[in-house]
Write a protein that holds these residues in place. Structure first.
Motif, short mmCIF file in Angstrom:
data_model
loop_
_atom_site.label_atom_id
_atom_site.label_comp_id
_atom_site.label_asym_id
_atom_site.label_seq_id
_atom_site.Cartn_x
_atom_site.Cartn_y
_atom_site.Cartn_z
N SER A 171 37.06 35.24 42.48
CA SER A 171 36.07 36.16 43.18
C SER A 171 36.27 37.59 42.97
O SER A 171 35.67 38.39 43.73
CB SER A 171 36.25 35.64 44.80
N LEU A 172 37.15 37.90 41.97
CA LEU A 172 37.48 39.37 41.88
C LEU A 172 36.67 40.08 40.75
O LEU A 172 36.52 39.27 39.67
CB LEU A 172 39.28 39.51 41.81
N GLY A 173 36.39 41.26 40.73
CA GLY A 173 35.90 41.81 39.52
C GLY A 173 36.99 42.27 38.59
O GLY A 173 38.31 41.82 38.92
N TYR B 253 51.85 28.80 48.05
CA TYR B 253 51.19 28.45 47.05
C TYR B 253 49.70 28.57 47.08
O TYR B 253 49.24 27.76 47.90
CB TYR B 253 51.62 27.39 46.18
N ILE B 254 48.94 29.57 46.50
CA ILE B 254 47.65 29.63 46.66
C ILE B 254 46.66 29.30 45.54
O ILE B 254 45.38 29.40 45.48
CB ILE B 254 47.08 31.15 47.24
N GLY B 255 47.47 28.93 44.39
CA GLY B 255 46.72 28.47 43.32
C GLY B 255 46.90 29.11 41.81
O GLY B 255 47.60 29.99 41.73
N GLU B 256 46.40 28.51 40.89
CA GLU B 256 46.39 28.93 39.42
C GLU B 256 45.47 30.25 39.49
O GLU B 256 44.65 30.56 40.25
CB GLU B 256 46.06 28.23 38.50
N TRP B 257 46.07 31.39 38.69
CA TRP B 257 45.37 32.53 38.69
C TRP B 257 43.77 32.56 38.52
O TRP B 257 42.95 33.24 38.95
CB TRP B 257 45.96 33.37 37.14
N LYS C 34 45.54 43.47 40.74
CA LYS C 34 46.00 42.59 41.43
C LYS C 34 47.23 41.81 40.65
O LYS C 34 48.24 41.78 41.04
CB LYS C 34 45.26 41.30 42.12
N PHE C 35 46.81 41.62 39.28
CA PHE C 35 47.84 41.16 38.54
C PHE C 35 49.14 42.25 38.37
O PHE C 35 50.26 41.74 38.37
CB PHE C 35 47.30 41.07 37.09
N ASP C 36 48.91 43.45 38.26
CA ASP C 36 49.78 44.27 37.83
C ASP C 36 50.69 44.42 39.23
O ASP C 36 52.05 44.26 39.17
CB ASP C 36 49.21 45.67 37.72
N GLN C 37 50.19 44.13 40.45
CA GLN C 37 50.86 44.30 41.71
C GLN C 37 51.91 43.03 41.71
O GLN C 37 53.15 43.15 42.12
CB GLN C 37 50.03 44.12 42.83
#
Length: 247
Positions: free
Chosen positions: A192-194, A182-186, A201-204
């Motif tokens: 750090s993402l545009g 688990y790396i965290g909430e979205w 990333k969300f779609d993936q």
């Protein structure tokens, strides 16, 4: 945002900010080993103290909420619940938790995992589960609940891991035949993402839930906080997956 690794108490399956952990409570005296000023976690409902039977040496879980003496699952000898506890539960330090002296039950996409399931090397199961990636097993007499078989060490690692805060209850995800990290909430992951990179990333991550994610994206990308997305990463293949819930 500070992580457990930065605090010097890393967890292989939890790399999210400390503030997202529901059972971490700062520093105190450990109820298990008695050491003072230790980073600690609270064992309560759904958790267990892991104790070897003094008669036959078989490992048993003692309910950290009931805190009652319990018959050994092997020989029947009564195991005393002698660990000091507090109103909020049993305080267990990082070292004792990592040594397997406590178990924090998890809910997963394949059903609950408590110390009993970890010993049996399977999840509790969910109704009608179908998967080609894991070996499955029927877990109820009617044959409706299906669990997956996993190595004990992977399941016990999950039980030595903090639980993350959710609205509706956590659901741990799997990849490469083991629990993901688990790396965290979205919002912390995407900070750090545009915008375009974040959407990609969300779609993936959400391909398993393609019918729902258009409105989920609207929720997580807005300022409303109406939807919360919980992100996992597989440390073997690097794949990301996520699930969500709503207030």
């Amino acid at each position: 945002m500070e992580t457990f690794a930065q605090l010097g108490i890393p967890f292989p399956l939890y790399e999210a900010p400390i503030k997202e952990a529901s059972d971490y409570a700062g520093k105190t005296t450990c109820g298990v080993c008695g050491n003072h000023d230790q980073p600690y976690f609270i064992l309560n409902i759904g958790c267990a103290l892991m104790v070897s039977c003094p008669k036959c040496d078989v490992l048993n879980g003692l309910d950290a909420n009931d805190r009652q003496d319990t018959p050994c699952r092997s020989c029947g000898n009564e195991i005393k619940f002698s660990t000091p506890s507090n109103d909020d539960g049993v305080h267990i330090c990082y070292s004792c938790l990592r040594e397997g002296k406590g178990a924090i039950t998890k809910d997963t996409e394949f059903g609950m995992v408590s110390w009993e399931q970890a010993i049996e090397g399977r999840t509790h199961g969910v109704p009608g589960l179908q998967t080609s990636e894991f070996e499955t097993v029927t877990t109820d007499p009617d044959g409706e609940w299906i669990g997956v078989l996993l190595p004990q060490e992977h399941l016990f690692e999950l039980l030595r891991t903090p639980t993350f805060v959710t609205w509706q209850g956590e659901v741990w995800l799997f990849c490469c035949k083991k629990p993901m990290t688990y790396i965290g909430e979205w919002k912390s992951v995407a900070a750090s993402l545009g915008k375009a990179e974040a959407k990609n990333k969300f779609d993936q991550m959400m391909t398993d839930d393609a019918r729902s994610y258009p409105w989920v994206w609207e929720g997580v990308s807005s300022e409303s906080d109406s939807v919360c997305l919980y992100v996992f990463q597989c440390k073997d293949c690097g794949n990301h997956r996520a699930n969500f819930d709503m207030d």
